[in-house]
Design an enzyme around this catalytic site. Structure first.
Site, PDB file in Angstrom:
ATOM      1  N   ARG A 230       0.831  -1.204   0.000  1.00  0.00           N
ATOM      2  CA  ARG A 230       0.000   0.000   0.000  1.00  0.00           C
ATOM      3  C   ARG A 230       0.864   1.252   0.000  1.00  0.00           C
ATOM      4  O   ARG A 230       1.905   1.297   0.679  1.00  0.00           O
ATOM      5  CB  ARG A 230      -0.897   0.047   1.249  1.00  0.00           C
ATOM      6  CG  ARG A 230      -2.195  -0.703   1.064  1.00  0.00           C
ATOM      7  CD  ARG A 230      -3.098  -0.031   0.026  1.00  0.00           C
ATOM      8  NE  ARG A 230      -4.287  -0.791  -0.284  1.00  0.00           N
ATOM      9  CZ  ARG A 230      -4.370  -1.730  -1.234  1.00  0.00           C
ATOM     10  NH1 ARG A 230      -3.330  -2.045  -1.968  1.00  0.00           N
ATOM     11  NH2 ARG A 230      -5.512  -2.348  -1.465  1.00  0.00           N
ATOM     12  N   GLU A 259      -3.128   7.971  -5.460  1.00  0.00           N
ATOM     13  CA  GLU A 259      -3.211   7.337  -6.787  1.00  0.00           C
ATOM     14  C   GLU A 259      -4.360   7.929  -7.582  1.00  0.00           C
ATOM     15  O   GLU A 259      -5.409   8.212  -6.998  1.00  0.00           O
ATOM     16  CB  GLU A 259      -3.409   5.816  -6.624  1.00  0.00           C
ATOM     17  CG  GLU A 259      -2.211   5.150  -5.966  1.00  0.00           C
ATOM     18  CD  GLU A 259      -2.376   3.633  -5.786  1.00  0.00           C
ATOM     19  OE1 GLU A 259      -3.295   3.051  -6.399  1.00  0.00           O
ATOM     20  OE2 GLU A 259      -1.593   3.051  -5.043  1.00  0.00           O
ATOM     21  N   HIS A 278      -0.107   0.394  -9.911  1.00  0.00           N
ATOM     22  CA  HIS A 278      -0.930  -0.505  -9.078  1.00  0.00           C
ATOM     23  C   HIS A 278      -1.389  -1.731  -9.877  1.00  0.00           C
ATOM     24  O   HIS A 278      -2.589  -1.967 -10.058  1.00  0.00           O
ATOM     25  CB  HIS A 278      -2.139   0.251  -8.506  1.00  0.00           C
ATOM     26  CG  HIS A 278      -2.686  -0.378  -7.247  1.00  0.00           C
ATOM     27  ND1 HIS A 278      -3.216   0.358  -6.227  1.00  0.00           N
ATOM     28  CD2 HIS A 278      -2.780  -1.677  -6.846  1.00  0.00           C
ATOM     29  CE1 HIS A 278      -3.619  -0.452  -5.255  1.00  0.00           C
ATOM     30  NE2 HIS A 278      -3.359  -1.686  -5.613  1.00  0.00           N
TER      31      HIS A 278
HETATM   32  N1  LIG Z   1      -0.477  -4.151  -5.309  1.00  0.00           N
HETATM   33  C1  LIG Z   1      -1.607  -4.806  -5.343  1.00  0.00           C
HETATM   34  O1  LIG Z   1      -2.334  -4.743  -6.332  1.00  0.00           O
HETATM   35  C2  LIG Z   1      -2.014  -5.648  -4.183  1.00  0.00           C
HETATM   36  C3  LIG Z   1      -2.692  -6.851  -4.431  1.00  0.00           C
HETATM   37  C4  LIG Z   1      -3.071  -7.625  -3.338  1.00  0.00           C
HETATM   38  C5  LIG Z   1      -2.795  -7.208  -2.049  1.00  0.00           C
HETATM   39  N2  LIG Z   1      -2.172  -6.026  -1.852  1.00  0.00           N
HETATM   40  C6  LIG Z   1      -1.851  -5.574  -0.490  1.00  0.00           C
HETATM   41  O2  LIG Z   1      -0.838  -6.429   0.053  1.00  0.00           O
HETATM   42  C7  LIG Z   1      -0.914  -6.399   1.471  1.00  0.00           C
HETATM   43  C8  LIG Z   1      -0.752  -7.785   2.053  1.00  0.00           C
HETATM   44  O3  LIG Z   1      -1.814  -8.619   1.640  1.00  0.00           O
HETATM   45  P1  LIG Z   1      -1.967 -10.124   2.217  1.00  0.00           P
HETATM   46  O4  LIG Z   1      -3.064 -10.738   1.433  1.00  0.00           O
HETATM   47  O5  LIG Z   1      -0.680 -10.800   2.283  1.00  0.00           O
HETATM   48  O6  LIG Z   1      -2.494  -9.788   3.684  1.00  0.00           O
HETATM   49  P2  LIG Z   1      -2.435 -10.725   4.964  1.00  0.00           P
HETATM   50  O7  LIG Z   1      -3.449 -10.191   5.894  1.00  0.00           O
HETATM   51  O8  LIG Z   1      -2.477 -12.158   4.589  1.00  0.00           O
HETATM   52  O9  LIG Z   1      -0.989 -10.421   5.568  1.00  0.00           O
HETATM   53  C9  LIG Z   1      -0.647  -9.202   6.146  1.00  0.00           C
HETATM   54  C10 LIG Z   1       0.418  -9.487   7.204  1.00  0.00           C
HETATM   55  O10 LIG Z   1       0.839  -8.238   7.733  1.00  0.00           O
HETATM   56  C11 LIG Z   1       1.079  -8.422   9.111  1.00  0.00           C
HETATM   57  N3  LIG Z   1       1.041  -7.126   9.785  1.00  0.00           N
HETATM   58  C12 LIG Z   1      -0.048  -6.392  10.153  1.00  0.00           C
HETATM   59  N4  LIG Z   1       0.353  -5.265  10.780  1.00  0.00           N
HETATM   60  C13 LIG Z   1       1.705  -5.298  10.795  1.00  0.00           C
HETATM   61  C14 LIG Z   1       2.686  -4.415  11.317  1.00  0.00           C
HETATM   62  N5  LIG Z   1       2.328  -3.279  11.941  1.00  0.00           N
HETATM   63  N6  LIG Z   1       3.975  -4.739  11.151  1.00  0.00           N
HETATM   64  C15 LIG Z   1       4.345  -5.892  10.519  1.00  0.00           C
HETATM   65  N7  LIG Z   1       3.464  -6.782  10.042  1.00  0.00           N
HETATM   66  C16 LIG Z   1       2.149  -6.482  10.168  1.00  0.00           C
HETATM   67  C17 LIG Z   1       0.003  -9.365   9.560  1.00  0.00           C
HETATM   68  O11 LIG Z   1       0.348 -10.041  10.746  1.00  0.00           O
HETATM   69  C18 LIG Z   1      -0.094 -10.309   8.379  1.00  0.00           C
HETATM   70  O12 LIG Z   1       0.697 -11.468   8.578  1.00  0.00           O
HETATM   71  C19 LIG Z   1      -2.226  -5.693   1.792  1.00  0.00           C
HETATM   72  O13 LIG Z   1      -1.947  -4.340   2.117  1.00  0.00           O
HETATM   73  C20 LIG Z   1      -2.987  -5.708   0.483  1.00  0.00           C
HETATM   74  O14 LIG Z   1      -3.898  -4.655   0.381  1.00  0.00           O
HETATM   75  C21 LIG Z   1      -1.761  -5.243  -2.889  1.00  0.00           C
HETATM   76  O1  LIG Z   2      -8.131  -3.751  -7.593  1.00  0.00           O
HETATM   77  C1  LIG Z   2      -6.929  -3.824  -7.858  1.00  0.00           C
HETATM   78  O2  LIG Z   2      -6.483  -3.952  -8.986  1.00  0.00           O
HETATM   79  C2  LIG Z   2      -5.908  -3.739  -6.721  1.00  0.00           C
HETATM   80  C3  LIG Z   2      -6.169  -4.735  -5.654  1.00  0.00           C
HETATM   81  C4  LIG Z   2      -5.165  -4.732  -4.532  1.00  0.00           C
HETATM   82  O3  LIG Z   2      -4.668  -3.498  -4.226  1.00  0.00           O
HETATM   83  C5  LIG Z   2      -5.743  -5.387  -3.314  1.00  0.00           C
HETATM   84  O4  LIG Z   2      -5.579  -4.878  -2.210  1.00  0.00           O
HETATM   85  O5  LIG Z   2      -6.336  -6.456  -3.469  1.00  0.00           O
END
Ligand SMILES: NC(=O)c1ccc[n+]([C@@H]2O[C@H](COP(=O)([O-])OP(=O)(O)OC[C@H]3O[C@@H](n4cnc5c(N)ncnc54)[C@H](O)[C@@H]3O)[C@@H](O)[C@H]2O)c1
Ligand SMILES: O=C(O)CC[C@@H](O)C(=O)O
Length: 526
Positions: A230, A259, A278
């Site tokens: 994020r 964004e 993104h």
């Molecule tokens: N770029 C994209 O398009 C995209 C796509 C999917 C997910 N994401 C983002 O990726 C991130 C992770 O997703 P995920 O599915 O692995 O989530 P998840 O909930 O499975 O894992 C998140 C991890 O972060 C840890 N965490 C929470 N607070 C914390 C802190 N203060 N310090 C350290 N660790 C901490 C949690 O314990 C957990 O293990 C999310 O922010 C999600 O929105 C981005």
């Molecule tokens: O919608 C998207 O393409 C981004 C999704 C991603 O940021 C997520 O948190 O799952």
């Protein structure tokens, strides 16, 4: 028919599922004020990361029952405002895990080998091999911040590439980290030792600007940072300066504080900063996964069923839902029943979870019981999302106890409500075929299935009383479907539980209590 608004591009597979139960409008270019103006018409809203669902939009969504985020992060939804309004917010926790992990790995390799700039230079007609000498990831240390779903997959692949793994995640056990092949360390150690740092955490007040000038100063000049989690977890201005001044080697960013990325010093740094718009979840596979996952949940909620990945229903994850689903209906039915028996203003609800449901995963059952209890007062305004808040605001104290030793049924629930008109209790269980049985009322054993219209009496167990009650109901044209007496001792106090084919007409209860031997009568509509 229900109406669903899809306000970001969503795969057709999701639209097809929604169309089974609703009229679907796809409008992906709405401005915030346009969305406020039309949202009142819709029962559900489906979004990706493009739509910011503000409090204003939620308050205008007077018919909204569910907001579905086709992805993981719900930071673009005002979840507290939705909860307050009883709107379920769901996401797709796993649909894009692999896509996001692979994007982070692609960013790491691209950054190491300068692939974006090398590609651009060849396309410009150049053949420059000196500028683009890279670094290997083999035997380097990868620091993973956040060892959840995405972080764990990144770890598995990085390990196979011969990387040493460190991780920072205060919510993960050492055993779990070791299983994944990671050594858990604190953030400072990770910053000092890692050659690559990849972020996989949510953006929260604690993680905002987690990577700041102070932490960047602790990193090695060869460190490269990847953020596909994020925007805002990294202080972008501090990062741009650190790369420009050679304090770290580079960064690859897929997400930004704001964004689309507006004017930014990040663009001025050259080949050592890679930027993508993104794209982490943007694979065909992930988009089909998240669209289906979220559309199915919207369909279910519109059909009156619970959602498997609601982020604002306490304790209700997919695994818990699978286990508790049969008991949710039982808890809600008993809540409705005891609420109507207690009548008036309930001040205390005692909930005892017995047998196999006496576990610490039982919070959704408490919520379901409260939803039932408040139904009389709030009707469709109360749901799994806002039941706890509504109960708290009405000053209803909830005491939850567990007794795994009660084994008369696999699992049973006992509810006791105390209010300004007295105390009443009911117990219920599920039979092997999932049928609900009421097994006790006010301490008297019974064994009756709940039905839409019911009558309960508290009376003296004596000859003739059943006949008199039957004649009285007959004189009001009320047909009895079934009847059962529960008593502790012969000719002592007893309860009668009657299932009726028709609702009881007004005024009949006072006639019933005039029958000699009947002390009290309660009508219940389930
Ligand atoms: N770029 C994209 O398009 C995209 C796509 C999917 C997910 N994401 C983002 O990726 C991130 C992770 O997703 P995920 O599915 O692995 O989530 P998840 O909930 O499975 O894992 C998140 C991890 O972060 C840890 N965490 C929470 N607070 C914390 C802190 N203060 N310090 C350290 N660790 C901490 C949690 O314990 C957990 O293990 C999310 O922010 C999600 O929105 C981005
Ligand atoms: O919608 C998207 O393409 C981004 C999704 C991603 O940021 C997520 O948190 O799952």
């Amino acid at each position: 028919m229900s109406k669903v608004l899809v306000s970001d591009p969503i795969d057709q597979a999701g639209i097809d599922i929604l169309s089974q139960v609703a009229t679907v409008d796809v409008k992906t270019t709405l401005k915030p004020d346009e969305l406020v103006n039309i949202i009142g018409e819709y029962d559900a809203l489906m979004i990706r990361s493009g739509t910011r669902v503000t409090k204003e939009i939620i308050e205008a969504g007077t018919n909204l029952k569910i907001i579905g985020r086709a992805g993981v992060g719900v930071d673009n939804v005002d979840v507290p405002a939705a909860t307050r309004q009883g709107i379920v917010v769901v996401n797709s926790p796993e649909g894009n895990t692999i896509a996001a992990a692979e994007h982070a790995l692609a960013m790491m390799l691209s950054l190491s080998r300068h692939i974006p700039d090398a590609n651009a230079s060849v396309k410009r007609g150049e053949w420059d091999r000196k500028t683009f000498v890279g670094a290997e990831v083999y035997k380097k240390t990868l620091g993973i911040v956040g060892l959840g779903k995405i972080g764990s997959h990144v770890a598995a692949v990085a390990r196979a590439m011969g990387m040493k793994l460190l991780a920072y995640d205060p919510f993960i056990s050492t055993e779990r980290a070791e299983q994944i092949g990671c050594q858990l360390v604190d953030m400072d150690v990770l910053a000092q030792q890692a050659d690559y740092i990849t972020l996989h955490i949510p953006k929260t007040p604690e993680t905002t600007h987690l990577i700041n000038a102070e932490l960047l100063a602790k990193m090695k000049p060869t460190t490269r940072i990847i953020n596909c989690a994020r925007g805002g977890i990294i202080d972008e201005a501090a990062l741009a300066s650190a790369v420009k001044e050679g304090k770290i080697a580079g960064a690859a960013l897929d997400v930004f504080e704001s964004e689309p990325l507006a004017e930014s010093t990040l663009r001025e740094v050259g080949k050592d900063i890679i930027l993508t718009p993104h794209l982490g979840a943007s694979t065909t596979e992930a988009q089909v996964n998240v669209a289906i996952d979220v559309a199915e949940q919207i369909r279910d909620v519109l059909l009156g069923l619970p959602a498997r990945s609601a982020v604002n229903i306490p304790g209700l994850g997919p695994d818990v839902l699978e286990e508790l689903k049969p008991y949710m209906q039982l808890a809600e039915t008993l809540g409705r029943l005891v609420g109507q028996l207690a009548g008036g203003r309930v001040e205390l609800l005692n909930i005892r979870l017995q047998g196999e449901i006496a576990t610490n995963k039982s919070q959704p059952l408490v919520v379901a019981a409260l939803k039932g209890l408040l139904h009389q007062a709030l009707r469709e305004r109360v749901n799994y999302v806002n039941a706890s808040i509504e109960a708290k605001e009405r000053g209803i104290r909830v005491i939850e106890t567990r007794d795994a030793a009660v084994r008369d049924y696999a699992g049973s629930l006992h509810l006791e409500a105390t209010g300004n008109l007295g105390t009443h209790s009911v117990t219920g269980a599920l039979l092997g075929d999932g049928e609900i049985r009421l097994t006790n009322m006010d301490g008297f054993p019974i064994n009756v299935p709940p039905s839409q219209h019911m009558l309960f009496t508290l009376h003296r167990d004596m000859p003739g009383i059943i006949g008199k009650l039957g004649s009285l109901l007959g004189s009001f044209n009320v047909n009895i479907a079934s009847m059962q007496v529960g008593r502790k001792i012969v000719r002592g106090d007893a309860v009668m539980a009657l299932s009726l084919d028709d609702p009881l007409p007004d005024g009949i209860l006072s006639e019933i209590t005039k029958v000699p031997g009947i002390r009290d009568a309660y009508t219940v509509n389930l």
